[in-house]
Design an enzyme around this catalytic site. Structure first.
Site: not given
Ligand code: GAL
Length: 690
Positions: A131, A170, A326
């Site tokens: 990705r 991100e 997140e």
């Molecule tokens: C973030 C990302 C998520 C997932 C996560 C795992 O950086 O946005 O899609 O990959 O990390 O920690």
């Protein structure tokens, strides 16, 4: 050769988004996570929403990586499954943070457009099957991204479940720099717009050095790998360009959404973790600031890094409420050793973000994936299911956040600002600096940690913004300091502020050219000195300092300066090292305020002595609380709130005067008077009497 004109820079004001609303239809604190139902058979979805309700989930982020399913062939769309997901969530009262899936283009896109792939500085073309691997300046990518975004906005822009748009994922990760042909063309266009003429470009980049003068725009290159160090001004501009390309991708999608939807738009930042985006610029373009944060598992004091990221996020948001979009319920899967969170740690993390201004506590992700690269990443609903500790803590946190609804919209105030200028980091992080041990982020973190231990809440600020509301401004790493920003800092001191500047600051202008008048010249008035010569130390060497009238011993590492005093008073002198007897720490009164300068690296413990005196000038005092008791106050319209988190394994107490009068513990509903215990590893949230 003509002198370069000052490079244009986004106006420093205002800080944060213009939008002052919030997510429509979400009451209280948002709670939930990334929801990827497309990874599961449809019969699992009903269980998902039932468990979401059990956990108190009110918002989920959907569709972030679903492009290949939503547009299985170029221009052919299939929204049926997403319709069903969104309707199911809506029927269950769960709002949707709807992703635009543009961080992961489908295989057909790369097949049709192989030249849209990212090329690294060393010339390696990055393949698909992962990705985030598209050249942000690719016109084909931008067109495809806007097309799928437009289709989504048309279809769901007024759907009552949709409370937020989550553009991309991100920006800047996992790769940001791109040296492809697309970048080459876009970089020249960007430079032409910025400089207008080759003469101005040559002057700004100082191309007379090493005979790099350009006579034709077609000869100007992206700074790919070179035999020895590349032109630093060119690389600094390339960092600006990279940021600008990513931001253009965001604004193109945002504008496509706005044509069809009034729902606020965000994109998830990685404050303090993504070096390629200048978040103070980005925050002006979103409606609501949101952030992703993951603990550094190897760091036993990683909760301090968490607090820094939260404070930085709030600061780029201009103090407005922000969303933690997140974090993890337990371990991540991508660090060398993925330490699981201990019981209670997830709640401490979540409440720390909340205390520092987050009005949303969200996770990656709702249900742990069985396949793919992230199957060992924790989730709200782990592989072990609802019988697990993590699930029980998730349900408990949901219930707790439900009791904290009234904190929504309340604000954090800080008396101290630490300067944060992404351009300065970009410039200082280039090669051939006086010492590779002078790491800007290390200094920011050290001063932040000192202030954290002293219980002082910190904002981050840009050097050009209005600083008059702060009693103390700390500049731990302002290597690149524009003349107008230095004038702003000088005016801040003259107006009564206290400014503390650490070594290797005020060195170059916006083109990475040394300031006329020498090192620190733009802050000469504020600090009462300049720096005649840098005296970096050998690796591991220490230098002794005698501090104050009593000559208290301190030890510095990494750096020393040969300082040329111009009115400053010497507070500490070097007793050995490269300049015995020379000034090491100085204090200077300028106008109604004071400028401090520290010319060596003091560790967090040694900074206590210096900061004690600096605080006195700023009319500040350490909180006097136990160092492991983190306390932050949020100010609401009707009440103030105190969030207290105990990071130690011992029970601690919040002294009576902190919550004077009768407070209410919002988690238990019990009244609290006088000394308030905060259990080992636990947290309290108090509503304070006014
Ligand atoms: C973030 C990302 C998520 C997932 C996560 C795992 O950086 O946005 O899609 O990959 O990390 O920690």
């Amino acid at each position: 050769m003509p002198q370069p004109s000052p490079a244009p820079r986004a106006a420093p004001h205002p800080v944060g988004p213009a939008f002052s609303g919030w997510l429509p239809g979400v009451d209280g604190i948002c709670y939930g996570g990334d929801y990827n139902p497309e990874q599961w058979p449809e019969e699992v979805w009903a269980e998902d929403v039932r468990l979401m309700r059990e956990a108190g989930v009110n918002l989920v982020s959907v569709g972030i990586f679903s492009w290949a399913l939503l547009e299985p062939q170029e221009g052919c769309f299939d929204f049926a499954w997403l319709d069903r997901v969104i309707d199911l969530l809506h029927a269950n009262g769960i709002r949707v943070d709807l992703g635009t899936p543009t961080a992961a283009p489908p295989a057909w896109f790369f097949h049709a457009t192989p030249h849209a792939r990212v090329v690294t500085r060393d010339g390696v073309t990055l393949g698909p099957g992962s990705r985030g691997m598209v050249a942000p300046s690719s016109p084909e990518y931008r067109a495809a991204a806007v097309r799928i975004t437009t289709e989504l906005a048309k279809r769901y822009g007024t759907h009552p479940a949709v409370a937020l748009w989550h553009v991309h994922n991100e920006y800047g990760a996992p790769v940001s720099d791109d040296y492809s042909e697309n970048a080459q063309h876009a970089f020249r266009r960007w430079l032409l717009e910025r400089y207008g003429s080759l003469d101005a470009l040559n002057a700004a980049w100082g191309t007379a050095f090493w005979g790099q003068v350009y006579g034709d725009w077609d000869h100007v290159q992206v700074p790919a790998a070179t035999p020895t160090t590349a032109n630093p001004a060119q690389r600094l501009d390339f960092a600006r360009f990279t940021d600008a390309m990513l931001l253009e991708c965001f604004t193109a999608e945002r504008d496509a959404i706005r044509t069809h939807s009034d729902v606020p738009v965000t994109t998830n930042f990685m404050a303090a973790a993504c070096p390629s985006t200048d978040l103070f610029r980005w925050a002006r373009e979103v409606d609501v600031v949101s952030n992703d944060h993951y603990l550094t598992a190897a760091d036993p004091r990683n909760h301090v890094g968490l607090a820094l990221a939260a404070d930085l996020t709030r600061s780029v948001a201009g103090g407005k409420p922000w969303m933690l979009l997140e974090h993890s319920t337990s371990a991540v899967n991508w660090q060398p050793r993925n330490v699981a969170k201990r019981p209670g740690e997830m709640a401490r993390n979540a409440l720390t973000h909340l205390g520092r201004g987050a009005d949303a506590i969200m996770f990656f992700q709702w249900r742990a994936s069985r396949s793919g690269a992230e199957k060992f990443h924790s989730a709200m609903l782990p592989h072990a299911g609802t019988g697990s500790r993590v699930w029980r803590e998730v349900v408990q946190l949901g219930a707790d956040l439900g009791r904290l609804s009234e904190l929504r919209g309340s604000r954090v105030r800080a008396d101290v600002a630490i300067l944060w200028d992404q351009e300065s980091f970009w410039a200082q992080d280039l090669e051939w600096r006086p010492s590779e041990d002078a790491v800007p982020r290390e200094r920011v973190e050290a001063f932040y940690d000192r202030l954290w231990r002293d219980g002082l809440t910190v904002d981050f600020a840009q050097p050009g913004q209005d600083l008059s509301g702060y009693r103390l401004v700390v500049a731990p790493a302002s290597y690149l300091l524009r003349a107008d920003d230095a004038a702003n800092l000088t005016a801040y001191v003259a107006g009564g502020g206290t400014l503390l500047v650490s070594y290797f600051s005020g060195i170059v202008d916006e083109h990475d050219a040394v300031h006329a008048g020498g090192f620190l010249a733009p802050l000469r008035d504020a600090l009462g000195l300049t720096v005649e010569e840098f005296l970096p130390l050998r690796q591991g060497d220490e230098v002794g300092l005698a501090y104050g009238a009593e000559g208290r011993e301190l030890t510095g590492t990494v750096w020393a300066d040969d300082v040329a005093l111009d009115g400053a008073q010497v507070v500490a002198s070097y007793v050995d090292g490269p300049k015995p007897g020379g000034a090491a720490i100085t204090r200077h009164e300028h106008g109604a305020g004071t400028g401090w300068y520290v010319s060596t690296r003091l560790d967090v413990e040694s900074l206590a002595l210096l900061m004690g005196d600096v605080y006195a000038d700023a009319r500040l005092a350490p909180s006097g609380l136990d160092e492991d008791l983190e306390v932050v106050r949020r100010h609401g319209e009707a009440a103030d709130y105190l969030v207290a988190v105990n990071h130690s394994a011992t029970d601690l107490k919040l002294p009576g005067q902190v919550a004077a009068g009768q407070a209410t513990d919002l988690l238990t509903g019990e009244p609290v008077t006088g000394e308030t215990p905060v259990p080992a590893g636990g947290a309290r949230v108090l509503r304070l009497p006014r």
